[in-house]
Enzyme design. Structure first.
Site, short mmCIF file in Angstrom:
data_model
loop_
_atom_site.label_atom_id
_atom_site.label_comp_id
_atom_site.label_asym_id
_atom_site.label_seq_id
_atom_site.Cartn_x
_atom_site.Cartn_y
_atom_site.Cartn_z
N LYS A 53 -47.47 -12.52 -4.82
CA LYS A 53 -47.75 -12.28 -3.35
C LYS A 53 -48.14 -13.92 -2.88
O LYS A 53 -47.71 -14.57 -2.03
CB LYS A 53 -48.98 -11.50 -3.08
CG LYS A 53 -48.45 -10.10 -2.74
CD LYS A 53 -49.60 -9.17 -2.71
CE LYS A 53 -48.72 -7.64 -2.78
NZ LYS A 53 -49.88 -6.51 -2.76
N GLN A 97 -55.78 -5.20 -3.34
CA GLN A 97 -55.01 -4.86 -4.17
C GLN A 97 -55.51 -3.62 -4.67
O GLN A 97 -56.48 -3.40 -5.14
CB GLN A 97 -54.58 -5.93 -5.17
CG GLN A 97 -53.49 -5.36 -6.12
CD GLN A 97 -52.18 -5.49 -5.41
OE1 GLN A 97 -51.97 -6.05 -4.53
NE2 GLN A 97 -51.20 -4.52 -5.87
N ASP A 120 -52.43 -5.16 5.48
CA ASP A 120 -51.49 -3.88 4.63
C ASP A 120 -51.53 -2.63 5.45
O ASP A 120 -50.71 -1.74 5.38
CB ASP A 120 -52.50 -3.45 3.90
CG ASP A 120 -51.91 -3.91 2.32
OD1 ASP A 120 -50.90 -4.20 2.09
OD2 ASP A 120 -52.99 -4.00 1.50
N1 GUN Z 1 -50.73 -1.35 -4.66
C1 GUN Z 1 -49.46 -0.90 -4.78
N2 GUN Z 1 -48.86 -1.24 -3.54
C2 GUN Z 1 -49.70 -1.83 -2.69
C3 GUN Z 1 -49.68 -2.37 -1.47
O1 GUN Z 1 -48.64 -2.37 -0.62
N3 GUN Z 1 -50.78 -2.95 -0.98
C4 GUN Z 1 -51.70 -3.00 -1.69
N4 GUN Z 1 -52.97 -3.81 -1.08
N5 GUN Z 1 -51.99 -2.56 -3.00
C5 GUN Z 1 -50.89 -1.89 -3.43
#
Ligand code: GUN
Length: 286
Positions: A53, A97, A120
């Site tokens: 990311k 996350q 998100d």
């Molecule tokens: N863990 C797995 N997929 C995601 C996501 O799309 N966002 C976040 N914050 N954590 C994740």
């Protein structure tokens, strides 16, 4: 006839190039989009996602910072960090996350994020906005699937979409995004009885169960659009999806591979949401 392979890696590259130009024009206007990522613990998969990311941000000119916490960090420490990021004008998007360690309450943490920075779209407010068709941010993975459908000129309105999986991150928001575009939507789970009775009626089949290769050719309607959100590590170390790609590609009209399908679109949509958050912050100030 073999299915058309929907190449998510290529599409992600095209969209990221467009986003990069967009960021350049924002920077000329004095707006530098900024993303903060919070990671708790040392889960190897999460560490890789977070690194990817941050790199994706820097590739297109978005500022990013990563806040790392030990796995035994207290919930209060994380909430403190979120509160200070909420007030930070250089940060337009905040992402925690997942998964978080068990002693931390996911809902408490996610709902501490300012709704305008919730890139998100996991905050209850943004979930409600999505369900009522008023969303600003769409959750990244389902939003990436929608872009894949749209950019491949795949009609949605009036078609039967079947989503297999009911997670808050993929299955549920996916169903609402398809519904919003006029699909008739059925939501199943990996435990649905007579699952193939539903899947074999799908014009658009989206699978997000985490069960390796559970969707086989006999469960798919000829010419259907098959979107595989799964990513599973097999004992031999190889990756595979929730769809048995080799057999299903002989039946489907369109199919996404794993890896190289939906995965690359998820981070692309995170970049897009961060840019949107920065633009909205700037217009709110004016
Ligand atoms: N863990 C797995 N997929 C995601 C996501 O799309 N966002 C976040 N914050 N954590 C994740």
């Amino acid at each position: 006839m073999s299915a058309h392979i929907v190449d998510g890696k290529e599409l992600a590259g095209i969209v990221r190039q467009e986003l990069k130009s967009h960021v350049e024009s924002l920077i000329q206007r004095g707006i530098k989009p900024g993303l903060a990522v919070i990671i708790v613990g040392d889960d190897p998969a999460s560490s890789i996602y977070v690194r990817n990311k941050a790199k994706a941000c820097s590739d297109i000119g978005i500022y990013s910072e990563v806040h790392r916490f030990q796995k035994d960090a207290s919930q209060d420490e994380i909430l403190q960090c979120i509160h200070s990021l909420n007030e930070n004008a250089h940060i337009h998007g905040i992402l925690v996350q997942l998964p978080l360690p068990k002693h931390i309450d996911n809902n408490r943490v996610i709902s501490a994020i300012a709704i305008t920075k919730d890139v998100d779209a996991f905050h209850f407010y943004n979930v409600g906005a999505l369900v009522t068709g008023n969303s600003v941010f769409s959750p990244c993975t389902p939003a990436g699937v929608m872009v894949m459908l749209q950019r491949n000129n795949i009609a949605i309105e009036g078609r039967h979409a079947v989503v297999v999986g009911r997670s808050n991150i993929v299955g549920k928001p996916m169903a609402f995004l398809l519904l919003e575009q006029g699909a008739t939507v059925t939501i199943c789970t990996s435990k649905t009885r007579n699952l193939s009775q539903f899947t074999s009626n799908a014009d658009i089949l989206v699978v997000a169960t985490g069960k390796p290769r559970m969707i086989t050719a006999d469960m798919v309607k000829p010419d259907a659009v098959v979107i595989d959100v799964g990513i599973n590590r097999l004992p031999d170390g190889k990756l595979c999806g929730d769809v048995d790609f080799e057999s299903v590609k002989a039946v489907a009209g369109y199919i996404t591979p794993v890896p190289g399908g939906v995965g690359p679109m998820t981070i692309t949509m995170l970049l897009s949401n961060t840019i949107l958050a920065a633009e909205r912050a700037e217009s709110a100030e004016r």
